[in-house]
Design an enzyme around this catalytic site. Sequence first.
Site, PDB file in Angstrom:
ATOM      1  N   LYS A  83       0.854  -1.200   0.000  1.00  0.00           N
ATOM      2  CA  LYS A  83       0.000   0.000   0.000  1.00  0.00           C
ATOM      3  C   LYS A  83       0.887   1.248   0.000  1.00  0.00           C
ATOM      4  O   LYS A  83       1.809   1.365   0.821  1.00  0.00           O
ATOM      5  CB  LYS A  83      -0.871  -0.038   1.248  1.00  0.00           C
ATOM      6  CG  LYS A  83      -2.176   0.693   1.148  1.00  0.00           C
ATOM      7  CD  LYS A  83      -2.995   0.375   2.393  1.00  0.00           C
ATOM      8  CE  LYS A  83      -4.300   1.082   2.408  1.00  0.00           C
ATOM      9  NZ  LYS A  83      -4.967   0.934   3.709  1.00  0.00           N
TER      10      LYS A  83
HETATM   11  C1  E4P Z   1      -8.312   1.938   3.581  1.00  0.00           C
HETATM   12  O1  E4P Z   1      -7.544   1.119   3.155  1.00  0.00           O
HETATM   13  C2  E4P Z   1      -8.178   2.611   4.884  1.00  0.00           C
HETATM   14  O2  E4P Z   1      -7.470   1.749   5.752  1.00  0.00           O
HETATM   15  C3  E4P Z   1      -9.483   2.909   5.573  1.00  0.00           C
HETATM   16  O3  E4P Z   1     -10.592   2.512   4.809  1.00  0.00           O
HETATM   17  C4  E4P Z   1      -9.561   4.270   6.151  1.00  0.00           C
HETATM   18  O4  E4P Z   1     -10.793   4.428   6.784  1.00  0.00           O
HETATM   19  P1  E4P Z   1     -11.070   5.566   7.857  1.00  0.00           P
HETATM   20  O5  E4P Z   1     -11.359   6.830   7.141  1.00  0.00           O
HETATM   21  O6  E4P Z   1     -12.299   5.074   8.609  1.00  0.00           O
HETATM   22  O7  E4P Z   1      -9.859   5.652   8.739  1.00  0.00           O
END
Ligand code: E4P
Length: 217
Positions: A83
């Site tokens: 990522k």
């Molecule tokens: C995506 O890969 C992120 O980890 C995640 O969806 C972020 O979500 P949040 O805005 O609830 O922290």
Amino acid sequence: MKFFVDTADVKEIREINDYGLLDGVTTNPSLILKSGRDIKEVTKEICSIVAGPVSAEVTATEYSEMMKEAAVLAKIADNICIKLPLTLDGLKACRSLTSEGHKTNVTLCFSAGQALMAAKAGATFISPFIGRIDDTGADGMELISEIRTIYDNYDFKTEILAASIRTVNHIKQAALIGADVATVPPATLKALVKHPLTDKGLEQFLADWAKTGQKIG
Ligand code: E4P
């Protein structure tokens, strides 16, 4: 639509995986913090539970440092997906890692232009953050729709991974638009099965069944 779970909590991951509903996992530095565990150790355990892609995020912001971290993360298991943040260095790392045959997830996407760049960089997944856009008063789902149109216009293979999902309605809307994947907190994924009329109907059937005095088997 594929379901990923957005957590580094192995207990929750095991439970959802046991239902046969899980296609992958996404983590991020905040979720690793929440787990209270070492990133390599917890990611290795997650990869042993789930067969699908497990996103592990680099924390470096400069290309060569990102590549070094990616090499460490990639060694954890075969199903690691690297990522990367949606920056120029992140996109450069995405292009290099994709060329080396790694799966990549470009994260923190808040505009269709950014998603176009990620697809050009060969990302396996693009992660538009619906909930965080909604929080600003704009419509996160509009972004999913725009990206779907752009990717279809040019037949980009990058999968739209709807992220920052807060409600079951987000999952439904993303599915209607045609997002390829939704990454969802465990509680929200479990809430998707709930309907008051299902509960009421089941209660009635069980009450009537008890009155028959019968048993199956
Ligand atoms: C995506 O890969 C992120 O980890 C995640 O969806 C972020 O979500 P949040 O805005 O609830 O922290």
